[in-house]
Design an enzyme around this catalytic site. Sequence first.
Site, PDB file in Angstrom:
ATOM      1  N   CYS A  70     -32.426 -60.955  57.682  1.00 38.28           N
ATOM      2  CA  CYS A  70     -32.235 -59.060  58.456  1.00 38.28           C
ATOM      3  C   CYS A  70     -33.469 -59.243  58.604  1.00 38.28           C
ATOM      4  O   CYS A  70     -34.169 -58.740  57.831  1.00 38.28           O
ATOM      5  CB  CYS A  70     -31.728 -58.627  57.057  1.00 38.28           C
ATOM      6  SG  CYS A  70     -32.389 -58.661  54.798  1.00 38.28           S
ATOM      7  N   HIS A 115     -10.427 -26.192  67.060  1.00 35.93           N
ATOM      8  CA  HIS A 115      -9.552 -26.224  68.611  1.00 35.93           C
ATOM      9  C   HIS A 115     -11.209 -26.813  69.334  1.00 35.93           C
ATOM     10  O   HIS A 115     -10.503 -27.570  69.937  1.00 35.93           O
ATOM     11  CB  HIS A 115      -9.153 -24.619  68.871  1.00 35.93           C
ATOM     12  CG  HIS A 115      -9.128 -24.392  70.453  1.00 35.93           C
ATOM     13  ND1 HIS A 115      -9.843 -24.428  71.179  1.00 35.93           N
ATOM     14  CD2 HIS A 115      -8.151 -24.759  71.032  1.00 35.93           C
ATOM     15  CE1 HIS A 115      -9.784 -24.068  72.069  1.00 35.93           C
ATOM     16  NE2 HIS A 115      -8.577 -24.833  72.192  1.00 35.93           N
TER      17      HIS A 115
END
Length: 845
Positions: A802, A463
Amino acid sequence: MRKKSISNRVKKFILWFDQISIGDIPFVGGKNASLGEMRRALIKKGINIPDGFAITSEAFWDFLKNSKITPPNLPLYKGRKVSILPPLKIRGGKGGVKNLKIEIKKILSSINVQNIQDLSEKSKQIRNLILAAEFPKDLEKEIVNAYKKLTNRYVDVAVRSSASAEDLPKASYAGQLESYLNIRGERQLLVTVKKCFASLYGARTISYSFDHKIDHKKIAVSVGVQKMVRSDLASAGVMFTLDTESGFQNVVMINGAYGLGENVVKGRVVPDQFFVFKPTLVSGFKPIISKTLGSKKKKLVYTSSAVEKYRSTKNVAVPYQLQKKFVLRDDEILTLARWACEIEKHYKAPQDIEWAKDGLDGKLYIVQSRPETIHKGREITEIEEYRLKISNFQFPISKILCRGLAIGSKIGQGKAHVIPSVKNIADFKEGEVLVTTMTDPDWVAAMRKARAIVTDSGARTCHAAIVSRELGVPCVVGTGNATQKIKTGKKVTVSCSEGEEGRVYDGFIPYQIKKFRIDNLQRPQTKIMMNLGEPDKAFSLSFIPCDGVGLAREEFIISNYIKIHPRALLEFNKLPDKKLKKQIENLTFEYKNKAQFFIDKLAEGVAKIAAAFYPRDVILRFSDFKTNEYAGLIGGNLYEPKEENPMLGWRGASRYYDPLYEKAFGLECQAIKKVREEFGLDNLIVMIPFCRTPEEGKKVIEIMRKFDLNRKSSCVTGYKLQDLRVYVMCEIPSNILLAKEFSQIFDGFSIGSNDLTQLILGVDRDSSLVSHIFNERNEAVKKMIAEVIKTAHKYGRKVGICGQAPSDFPDFAKFLVEAGIDSISLNPDTVLKTTIEIVKKEKAQ
């Protein structure tokens, strides 16, 4: 007169699921309409959906209009107390309340929704009125007759509320109304139906209507009465046809625990969690790309009282051996995922689905499906990035008060307010951080005021998690000890910006928010890719516009998910240290073959990244730990030599073909084979780091073949996979000087500018004494990069880089574009900025 009208109104009171379609929401609510629609349309697809009937909204209105309450004021039903709520004084004198609808309307009109106490008290008044009322005789008769017909086939039933306004396009009443399980007997059924009616008037539900500008007086409740799936003897849970955190829609996320599903929905246990990749699932693959074991310390089962003849539920402990096992087999995970895809396809929208496994017949069932409303129709035009200004490594451990699961990706700050019980939420003030054990619908009034939320219990579908996502409030659930570790009044920073783990820091830690517009972003000719090592961030980072992943690292997966040296797993039975064996056993409890643990966990981590960017390329670098880093893994000190300079020692390719490590590298190969051939993720490219000579490259390719990781792909499940592409890191001068020879072995190059710079310039990149010399923009480095791009292109090979330099230095990025590099791979936080810059540079050429 009333008697004559009964026959004309029977069909309005009761509708069987087989009579219902999705167009009947006004009569039976979203939940029941969905069940009816699925029984009519999806049973033929092999999906199991329990039978039952709906008590319609017409029955609800009839109840409010024609039931009566007479004094005394104790809520009674056939001489028995039925209300769990405090009694109230009923207005209406000797005649009692003659029209509940009018009385409820009066109370609703007088509620001050902003006043938590007034809202709570008047909510209880309405619910007590309903619980005290007696059913009109004709309505009671129809409910009982339908129940008898259903229980001719089934003994126990589930009773579920379904609001007529449930699952509106911009609002959802899902989870706000009550459901009751294991109901048996007419008396208990009728009492439970009234409780479902009463749940429409819970404080949260009234408040929710007010917030969404919905007239609560016009909302009705339908009640579904359904065959009870005996998941108390097996397992149950929820699943979503997307990732609830990021909104990434290419996965089915399944949560499950032992016993009834209420523990999962209400966050009382940490469930098992599974992700299944939808695009290759429908092609016949078995892409369970992530399996995370939950603690599952308790399960909700049925109990009954012989005195009261009242059936209810209780939590019992789960044996330790079962806690360490997954609640679903792989074939069951895949079945649920296929069903979820069918349901989503039928409704043409992401779904929030409840499932249950019956311990008596061993079958899986879908017991509920509704639209997922938080991410539904969401079009991302802007990316918001929260980041702490201080590096995590600068925080002393004492600064972290507690840890749990991060819900969302934001950061919130405020004074903590620890509230153990919902009775005290009226004390909560705007802008505080709510700290409690767990929330339920009665907590929402306080949650709306919170700057952040922290709970002891819960998981991603509890919840607190669902409501915090809807409110856009950072939330950390499942900390285990927040209510003990955090004191009321303490200034805290709640961070959900650091991956899957959420942290609560002592004090206000400085942070920043960056916003990026991504709609109408122009793409450059040079591919802009992303560097990524953490699988848990992959789904959310996939929304950043890019051309794939130019560098995915195995190291994070090995050190954070596996944690154990591969040779310690391969040689587990030979380990002399009992303490070490116990430590490994605790991490690999599910596995008799300990080496399979390495294969599976590495495959799942890699697959999560590959799935996030599918079908875009994802270039995975095989493990590039140095000996001192491998030694830091569990059991690593037994196998790793001590080297004076690990940076230039036994790493990369030289390790893979060495007889001392060959079998360990074989585990990496088997993991990649699983990602491609079992999961179907053929967008994965592998890359060999620190390959000093062409001969080393050939040896590694041969070892890969030895472990059945072949470059040529066969047909799998009737689907032809792309051939496996193998790249090499270009980070040693020999890679450039012999680029022709390397081009004949590998499919592409990825420049590692850090290692390449230190080896060209002869600079230890970790030494502060010579750091002023280290510079990727040095002319020697640039000449070498230009040379390898030229040679690789001559032989039809791709070249990327990279590293951070193109983002940090605009002139270096300009040089790479002019040199004709195919791709630039960057850290996620600089992808958008560099994309914009590269577009400008290409236009200027």
